[in-house]
Design a protein around this motif. Structure first.
Motif, PDB file in Angstrom:
ATOM      1  N   LYS A 122       0.858  -1.184   0.000  1.00  0.00           N
ATOM      2  CA  LYS A 122       0.000   0.000   0.000  1.00  0.00           C
ATOM      3  C   LYS A 122       0.892   1.232   0.000  1.00  0.00           C
ATOM      4  O   LYS A 122       1.977   1.243   0.604  1.00  0.00           O
ATOM      5  N   THR A 123       0.449   2.266  -0.703  1.00  0.00           N
ATOM      6  CA  THR A 123       1.198   3.519  -0.745  1.00  0.00           C
ATOM      7  C   THR A 123       0.279   4.649  -0.309  1.00  0.00           C
ATOM      8  O   THR A 123      -0.819   4.806  -0.839  1.00  0.00           O
ATOM      9  N   ILE A 124       0.741   5.416   0.676  1.00  0.00           N
ATOM     10  CA  ILE A 124      -0.007   6.559   1.197  1.00  0.00           C
ATOM     11  C   ILE A 124       0.933   7.757   1.260  1.00  0.00           C
ATOM     12  O   ILE A 124       1.932   7.731   1.993  1.00  0.00           O
ATOM     13  N   GLY A 125       0.644   8.783   0.487  1.00  0.00           N
ATOM     14  CA  GLY A 125       1.472   9.980   0.514  1.00  0.00           C
ATOM     15  C   GLY A 125       2.931   9.734   0.192  1.00  0.00           C
ATOM     16  O   GLY A 125       3.818  10.361   0.776  1.00  0.00           O
ATOM     17  N   GLY A 126       3.194   8.798  -0.717  1.00  0.00           N
ATOM     18  CA  GLY A 126       4.571   8.524  -1.115  1.00  0.00           C
ATOM     19  C   GLY A 126       5.276   7.475  -0.272  1.00  0.00           C
ATOM     20  O   GLY A 126       6.383   7.044  -0.608  1.00  0.00           O
ATOM     21  N   THR A 127       4.652   7.034   0.822  1.00  0.00           N
ATOM     22  CA  THR A 127       5.254   6.002   1.676  1.00  0.00           C
ATOM     23  C   THR A 127       4.646   4.643   1.362  1.00  0.00           C
ATOM     24  O   THR A 127       3.426   4.473   1.431  1.00  0.00           O
ATOM     25  N   THR A 128       5.489   3.690   1.007  1.00  0.00           N
ATOM     26  CA  THR A 128       5.027   2.352   0.611  1.00  0.00           C
ATOM     27  C   THR A 128       5.320   1.332   1.703  1.00  0.00           C
ATOM     28  O   THR A 128       6.424   1.289   2.249  1.00  0.00           O
ATOM     29  N   THR A 129       4.312   0.516   2.008  1.00  0.00           N
ATOM     30  CA  THR A 129       4.435  -0.521   3.033  1.00  0.00           C
ATOM     31  C   THR A 129       4.048  -1.862   2.436  1.00  0.00           C
ATOM     32  O   THR A 129       2.994  -1.987   1.806  1.00  0.00           O
ATOM     33  N   THR A 130       4.899  -2.861   2.628  1.00  0.00           N
ATOM     34  CA  THR A 130       4.598  -4.198   2.129  1.00  0.00           C
ATOM     35  C   THR A 130       3.536  -4.859   3.007  1.00  0.00           C
ATOM     36  O   THR A 130       3.590  -4.773   4.238  1.00  0.00           O
ATOM     37  N   LEU A 131       2.580  -5.530   2.360  1.00  0.00           N
ATOM     38  CA  LEU A 131       1.490  -6.196   3.060  1.00  0.00           C
ATOM     39  C   LEU A 131       1.596  -7.712   2.895  1.00  0.00           C
ATOM     40  O   LEU A 131       2.305  -8.199   2.005  1.00  0.00           O
ATOM     41  N   THR A 132       0.869  -8.431   3.723  1.00  0.00           N
ATOM     42  CA  THR A 132       0.876  -9.890   3.658  1.00  0.00           C
ATOM     43  C   THR A 132      -0.342 -10.382   2.891  1.00  0.00           C
ATOM     44  O   THR A 132      -1.479 -10.069   3.248  1.00  0.00           O
ATOM     45  N   ALA A 133      -0.107 -11.164   1.838  1.00  0.00           N
ATOM     46  CA  ALA A 133      -1.190 -11.763   1.054  1.00  0.00           C
ATOM     47  C   ALA A 133      -1.333 -13.223   1.465  1.00  0.00           C
ATOM     48  O   ALA A 133      -0.400 -14.014   1.305  1.00  0.00           O
TER      49      ALA A 133
END
Length: 198
Positions: A122-133
């Motif tokens: 997910k990317t919010i305001g230029g910050t990307t965080t890896t998520l678990t699928a």
């Protein structure tokens, strides 16, 4: 005293008229039902996409206007007959392919079907965080993946990336609005004034 007597004279017929009591209760029940209906709408799915129309038919592209909004990507958004349901799915290139959702206003849970997925973020305001699928059911070559996002932010972009050496196929994407908890339960405390027996 004269004013008080006048008010009492007006209330006496109401106390003896069950019609007004029933009318009041019916109005309140209708308002509560409508409020509960609106609450259920807010917790319903935010977007769904089956990739049946709008994808490129002649090579990978960086943007595509689909039924759920404008998707972007790199080496992606190519129409394919490799799908989980319907007629078409979305193809993303091996190693470099990535597809990005339209901007989401909060995000609860994301689900989609794919033949291979190595990274969701997910990317919010230029910050990307890896998520678990989390992989679920498998039908043929496709597996359903569930991603718990639970983010109340606005302008959320969900990205699905293929870092494998094989071509990736995505289909039947959906996301829900984030809800911090169960819908509030409303209750009405009966007034102490006796409006008459029913």
């Amino acid at each position: 005293n004269l004013k008080m007597n006048y008010v009492c004279m007006l209330l006496i017929p109401l106390q003896k008229a069950p019609f007004f009591k029933k009318l009041f209760l019916n109005i309140m029940k209708t308002k509560l039902f409508f409020l509960a209906f609106l609450t259920s709408l807010l917790s319903w799915g935010q977007i769904t996409e089956g990739f049946e129309s709008g994808l490129s038919t002649s090579g990978y592209v960086t943007t595509a206007t689909l039924s759920s909004g404008t998707w972007t990507g790199v080496d992606a958004l190519l129409r394919t007959t490799n799908k989980n349901s319907g007629t078409y799915g979305c193809q993303i290139k091996a190693t470099t392919g990535v597809m990005n959702t339209p901007s989401l206003n909060t995000c609860g849970v994301v689900k989609f079907w794919a033949n291979k997925v190595t990274q969701v973020s997910k990317t919010i305001g230029g910050t990307t965080t890896t998520l678990t699928a989390t992989a679920g059911s498998t039908v043929g070559a496709f597996t359903e993946y569930t991603v718990t996002v639970n983010d109340a932010s606005t302008a959320i972009i969900i990205s699905i990336k293929n870092t494998t050496t094989g071509v990736g196929y995505i289909d039947d994407f959906s996301s829900t609005v984030y809800s911090a908890g169960p819908a509030p339960i409303l209750a009405i405390t009966p007034a102490t004034t006796n409006l008459g027996s029913s």
